[in-house]
Scaffold this active site. Structure first.
Site, PDB file in Angstrom:
ATOM      1  N   SER A  35      -7.047   4.306  -6.368  1.00 20.03           N
ATOM      2  CA  SER A  35      -7.977   4.071  -5.264  1.00 20.03           C
ATOM      3  C   SER A  35      -7.639   4.821  -3.986  1.00 20.03           C
ATOM      4  O   SER A  35      -8.508   5.015  -3.132  1.00 20.03           O
ATOM      5  CB  SER A  35      -8.054   2.570  -4.959  1.00 20.03           C
ATOM      6  OG  SER A  35      -6.766   2.045  -4.703  1.00 20.03           O
ATOM      7  N   ASP A 324      -8.059  -3.134   4.289  1.00 15.70           N
ATOM      8  CA  ASP A 324      -8.125  -4.369   3.506  1.00 15.70           C
ATOM      9  C   ASP A 324      -6.694  -4.769   3.169  1.00 15.70           C
ATOM     10  O   ASP A 324      -5.756  -4.304   3.818  1.00 15.70           O
ATOM     11  CB  ASP A 324      -9.028  -4.215   2.274  1.00 15.70           C
ATOM     12  CG  ASP A 324      -8.577  -3.078   1.340  1.00 15.70           C
ATOM     13  OD1 ASP A 324      -7.384  -2.696   1.390  1.00 15.70           O
ATOM     14  OD2 ASP A 324      -9.413  -2.583   0.568  1.00 15.70           O
ATOM     15  N   HIS A 327      -5.304  -1.157   1.175  1.00 17.61           N
ATOM     16  CA  HIS A 327      -5.542   0.243   1.540  1.00 17.61           C
ATOM     17  C   HIS A 327      -5.495   0.464   3.048  1.00 17.61           C
ATOM     18  O   HIS A 327      -6.046  -0.342   3.804  1.00 17.61           O
ATOM     19  CB  HIS A 327      -6.909   0.696   1.020  1.00 17.61           C
ATOM     20  CG  HIS A 327      -7.110   0.443  -0.434  1.00 17.61           C
ATOM     21  ND1 HIS A 327      -7.752  -0.688  -0.906  1.00 17.61           N
ATOM     22  CD2 HIS A 327      -6.751   1.164  -1.520  1.00 17.61           C
ATOM     23  CE1 HIS A 327      -7.769  -0.638  -2.234  1.00 17.61           C
ATOM     24  NE2 HIS A 327      -7.162   0.460  -2.632  1.00 17.61           N
TER      25      HIS A 327
END
Length: 349
Positions: A35, A324, A327
């Site tokens: 991600s 978040d 990340h």
């Protein structure tokens, strides 16, 4: 011919922040992994690990979510811009992808993927072998566009980013725990390194020569890991950080061997552990106020679908290291990229 004109214009109008020698160029940035470098690949597959909805993308292109796991730009974008290639690196699955975009790089990365085959299966995302298969398709498209000779040049001179391992350790090993019944930390790190080594050699066999392989961050200090394993005070989880260090040591040693076995390659270990830990331990040096929770919601656990349009966000995104619970914010990424790009980029030529 217009493809070469386009490439020329990109070089003229995307100013490089990093000064490269006159005869050195990086025609493209191409990313694989998880991600951190997923530019929207998961938007178009059947998985719950997505972020193509608000508040993700809050500060990018008028607030339109793109599938990047942050509030704005991510490392592939920043590195491509630093190298004067282009402002944004698209996902290979981007429905608006144009042929000309292939010349300057795309990302094949899929959020929640990893080196352990179980990691991508748990999350129902694209595994590294899946990403490699798409890369082979990409090569075929490049050859159709610009011919084999130019394709070989692009592959040999582009900067490849490989970012994986965090989901293996944080999720597959520690959070879900099934692998702990089979492996202790050193043997699990060996499994990860073996997978990474195979993937790198496969990339090399397909023409890649400049490969930046990112180590694991101090995963025990990620907001979600503090919440899950850091007790009532949400401290950094020392055992998880030590596992990341064990893996990083083994990965770095493995990459050192490629200088002798893969001719003309520049395969570098990128230490992300130390610079991120420095940001966490010394936030005041970087203008940060909050480093132990994310900007989205409570910041303790929200990530992906748990960070959504119903979630409130912090008033000043630039003061938070994390967007978040997993990340970084664009600010956090910028601080990290600024720390590493000057240290490593000259070692690729």
């Amino acid at each position: 011919m217009w493809f070469f004109v386009y490439a020329f214009l990109v070089c003229q109008f995307t100013e490089a922040a990093v000064k490269l020698p006159p005869n050195v160029a990086f025609p493209a940035v191409i990313a694989f992994g998880d991600s951190i470098v997923d530019q929207g690949m998961n938007n178009n597959i059947s998985t719950i690990v997505k972020c193509n909805f608000p508040p993700y993308g809050f500060d990018l292109m008028g607030g339109a979510p793109t599938g990047r796991f942050s509030n704005a730009k991510t490392p592939p974008d920043m590195i491509a811009q630093e190298l004067g290639i282009k402002e944004l690196v698209p996902a290979y699955f981007d429905p608006n992808l144009q042929s000309k975009d292939l010349l300057t790089g795309v990302s094949f990365a899929s959020g929640a993927s990893g080196y352990d085959p179980q990691t991508s299966k748990i999350a129902a995302v694209l595994s590294l072998p899946d990403q490699l298969g798409l890369f082979k398709e990409y090569i075929s498209k490049l050859k159709a566009l610009v011919g084999e000779e130019r394709t070989n040049y692009i592959l040999a001179n582009s900067l490849f980013l490989l970012v994986a391992g965090s989901d293996d350790l944080a999720n597959t090993y520690f959070t879900f725990g099934a692998r702990r019944l089979q492996y202790d930390v050193p043997s699990y790190a060996d499994l990860m390194v073996d997978s990474a080594s195979t993937f790198i050699q496969d990339l090399y066999s397909l023409g890649a020569r400049r490969i930046a392989v990112f180590g694991a961050p101090p995963i025990g200090c990620l907001p979600s890991q503090r919440t899950l394993g850091g007790g009532l005070n949400r401290m950094c989880v020392d055992s998880r950080n030590k596992a990341a260090q064990v893996y990083n040591t083994k990965l770095s040693s493995e990459l050192d061997t490629f200088g002798n076995t893969l001719p003309l390659s520049k395969i570098l270990y990128i230490d992300i552990y130390s610079p991120l830990l420095d940001l966490i331990q010394n936030p005041q040096n970087y203008g940060l106020d909050v480093v132990d929770r994310g900007c989205c919601g409570t910041g303790d656990l929200e990530v992906s679908v748990l960070c959504n349009k119903l979630s409130l966000t912090c008033p000043d995104h630039t003061k938070y290291l994390f967007w978040d619970s997993y990340h970084p914010t664009e600010t956090g990424y910028k601080l990290l990229i600024n720390k590493i790009i000057g240290r490593y980029i000259t070692r690729f030529f």
